[in-house]
Write an enzyme that holds these catalytic residues in place. Structure first.
Site, PDB file in Angstrom:
ATOM      1  N   ASP A  28      40.376 -28.574 -73.946  1.00 11.31           N
ATOM      2  CA  ASP A  28      40.788 -29.689 -73.284  1.00 11.31           C
ATOM      3  C   ASP A  28      41.342 -30.816 -74.263  1.00 11.31           C
ATOM      4  O   ASP A  28      41.217 -30.627 -75.563  1.00 11.31           O
ATOM      5  CB  ASP A  28      39.396 -30.355 -72.800  1.00 11.31           C
ATOM      6  CG  ASP A  28      39.944 -31.693 -71.925  1.00 11.31           C
ATOM      7  OD1 ASP A  28      40.820 -31.687 -71.077  1.00 11.31           O
ATOM      8  OD2 ASP A  28      39.045 -32.701 -72.171  1.00 11.31           O
ATOM      9  N   ASP A  77      42.270 -34.488 -73.460  1.00  9.36           N
ATOM     10  CA  ASP A  77      41.670 -36.047 -73.379  1.00  9.36           C
ATOM     11  C   ASP A  77      40.090 -35.880 -73.754  1.00  9.36           C
ATOM     12  O   ASP A  77      39.556 -35.148 -72.911  1.00  9.36           O
ATOM     13  CB  ASP A  77      42.100 -36.739 -72.132  1.00  9.36           C
ATOM     14  CG  ASP A  77      43.362 -36.841 -71.881  1.00  9.36           C
ATOM     15  OD1 ASP A  77      44.241 -37.541 -72.731  1.00  9.36           O
ATOM     16  OD2 ASP A  77      43.899 -36.618 -70.783  1.00  9.36           O
ATOM     17  N   GLY A 131      38.475 -35.713 -66.848  1.00  8.70           N
ATOM     18  CA  GLY A 131      38.740 -34.139 -66.353  1.00  8.70           C
ATOM     19  C   GLY A 131      39.404 -33.983 -65.163  1.00  8.70           C
ATOM     20  O   GLY A 131      39.626 -32.789 -64.681  1.00  8.70           O
ATOM     21  N   ARG A 178      44.887 -36.572 -61.419  1.00  9.76           N
ATOM     22  CA  ARG A 178      45.380 -38.063 -60.978  1.00  9.76           C
ATOM     23  C   ARG A 178      45.077 -38.233 -59.474  1.00  9.76           C
ATOM     24  O   ARG A 178      44.384 -39.210 -59.428  1.00  9.76           O
ATOM     25  CB  ARG A 178      46.894 -38.000 -61.253  1.00  9.76           C
ATOM     26  CG  ARG A 178      47.257 -39.608 -61.311  1.00  9.76           C
ATOM     27  CD  ARG A 178      48.990 -39.597 -61.436  1.00  9.76           C
ATOM     28  NE  ARG A 178      49.073 -38.715 -62.717  1.00  9.76           N
ATOM     29  CZ  ARG A 178      50.472 -38.416 -62.972  1.00  9.76           C
ATOM     30  NH1 ARG A 178      51.301 -38.373 -62.157  1.00  9.76           N
ATOM     31  NH2 ARG A 178      50.697 -37.532 -64.071  1.00  9.76           N
ATOM     32  N   SER A 180      45.792 -32.931 -67.297  1.00 11.93           N
ATOM     33  CA  SER A 180      47.010 -33.976 -67.399  1.00 11.93           C
ATOM     34  C   SER A 180      48.399 -33.216 -67.364  1.00 11.93           C
ATOM     35  O   SER A 180      48.684 -32.258 -68.026  1.00 11.93           O
ATOM     36  CB  SER A 180      46.986 -34.563 -68.816  1.00 11.93           C
ATOM     37  OG  SER A 180      47.804 -35.559 -68.709  1.00 11.93           O
ATOM     38  N   ASP A 198      34.988 -32.108 -72.901  1.00 14.74           N
ATOM     39  CA  ASP A 198      34.043 -33.356 -72.876  1.00 14.74           C
ATOM     40  C   ASP A 198      33.645 -33.456 -71.608  1.00 14.74           C
ATOM     41  O   ASP A 198      32.999 -34.771 -71.422  1.00 14.74           O
ATOM     42  CB  ASP A 198      34.895 -34.573 -73.477  1.00 14.74           C
ATOM     43  CG  ASP A 198      36.031 -34.887 -72.713  1.00 14.74           C
ATOM     44  OD1 ASP A 198      36.512 -34.162 -72.168  1.00 14.74           O
ATOM     45  OD2 ASP A 198      35.955 -36.210 -72.338  1.00 14.74           O
TER      46      ASP A 198
HETATM   47  C1  G6P Z   1      42.771 -35.629 -68.104  1.00 14.38           C
HETATM   48  C2  G6P Z   1      41.547 -36.892 -67.954  1.00 14.38           C
HETATM   49  C3  G6P Z   1      41.731 -37.369 -66.311  1.00 14.38           C
HETATM   50  C4  G6P Z   1      42.954 -37.643 -66.077  1.00 14.38           C
HETATM   51  C5  G6P Z   1      43.650 -35.879 -65.950  1.00 14.38           C
HETATM   52  C6  G6P Z   1      45.092 -36.192 -65.361  1.00 14.38           C
HETATM   53  O1  G6P Z   1      41.808 -34.387 -67.624  1.00 14.38           O
HETATM   54  O2  G6P Z   1      40.482 -36.676 -68.672  1.00 14.38           O
HETATM   55  O3  G6P Z   1      41.128 -38.551 -66.784  1.00 14.38           O
HETATM   56  O4  G6P Z   1      42.986 -37.882 -64.429  1.00 14.38           O
HETATM   57  O5  G6P Z   1      43.813 -35.641 -67.209  1.00 14.38           O
HETATM   58  O6  G6P Z   1      45.903 -36.940 -66.205  1.00 14.38           O
HETATM   59  P1  G6P Z   1      47.489 -37.326 -65.689  1.00 14.38           P
HETATM   60  O7  G6P Z   1      47.995 -37.553 -67.228  1.00 14.38           O
HETATM   61  O8  G6P Z   1      48.177 -36.132 -65.285  1.00 14.38           O
HETATM   62  O9  G6P Z   1      47.536 -38.462 -64.980  1.00 14.38           O
HETATM   63 MG    MG Z   2      38.588 -34.257 -71.329  1.00 18.34          MG
END
Ligand code: G6P
Ligand code: MG
Length: 218
Positions: free
Chosen positions: A13, A15, A50, A53, A121, A175
């Site tokens: 993963d 972030d 995780g 969006r 993400s 995480d």
């Molecule tokens: C990761 C983060 C999430 C976030 C997701 C989408 O999984 O942990 O908190 O919402 O990515 O991210 P983005 O950059 O596509 O908005």
């Molecule tokens: Mg993460």
């Protein structure tokens, strides 16, 4: 339980595992939540770990049920949040990734493991570029190549496919509980770090990123 000796690929993963963008997500969502007068704090932010969006926005909106938005309005607000989030991402540099993370990834590659990113993400490519991290990975699977977000295993199954390995011989480092759920559903070896440390879903919990090199000896 899996035998770590059978593992040939490791999916990370992004972030919260390789680097931290939590605070940027928090600031960008907070700005939108304040504008829409929705209560939002670090505790709510924790639930977004995780999560994609749009699913994150739904969680935030659930704290103000009287606010009814159309799908188009939701898309527009989420895009606004993302624009602000990306201005924060612009400030990232290679120094945002620890020497420990870089040295460990290098060591795992030298031991013959195939490495991939498995992130929800849609900004993963941009973050990897800003931090000069792309070179460590054989493949990247992210929010742009999936239809179902974590806890669905799709992002990890795609990562395994991209590196040419069966899911059963891959480990996933996460995480987030949602990510560990995805790893279990995908029949991969679930490894927890950070916020997920000690999760009952994980076969291994890492105290530090460098501990990966202890568990995966090649
Ligand atoms: C990761 C983060 C999430 C976030 C997701 C989408 O999984 O942990 O908190 O919402 O990515 O991210 P983005 O950059 O596509 O908005
Ligand atoms: Mg993460």
């Amino acid at each position: 339980m899996k035998n770590t000796n059978d593992i040939k690929g490791i999916i990370f993963d992004l972030d919260g595992v390789l680097l931290s963008t939590d605070h940027f997500h928090y600031l960008a969502w907070k700005s939108l939540a304040d504008k829409l007068e929705i209560p939002f704090d670090e505790t709510v932010n924790e639930k977004l770990r995780g999560v994609s969006r749009m699913a994150s926005f739904e969680i935030i909106l659930s704290n103000k049920p009287e606010l009814k938005l159309t799908e188009a309005e939701k898309e527009a607000y989420a895009a606004e949040k993302n624009e602000l989030y990306r201005t924060y991402l612009q400030t990232m540099t290679p120094a945002d990734v620890s020497d420990d993370v870089r040295a460990t990834l290098k060591a795992l590659r030298e031991r013959g493991y195939l490495l991939a990113v498995g992130s929800s993400s849609k900004n993963a490519g941009f973050i990897l570029e800003r931090t000069e991290m792309r070179e460590y990975f054989d493949a990247v699977s992210d929010g742009n190549n999936i239809t179902n977000s974590k806890p669905d295993p799709e992002v990890f199954l795609k990562a395994a496919e991209y590196i040419g390995l069966a899911p059963e011989v891959c480990a996933v480092v996460e995480d987030a509980e949602a990510g560990l759920e995805g790893a279990v559903a995908g029949k991969m070896l679930p490894v927890a770090i950070g916020s997920a440390h000690g999760s009952p879903l994980a076969q291994i919990s890492l105290d530090t990123f460098a501990d990966l090199a202890v568990h995966f000896a090649g």
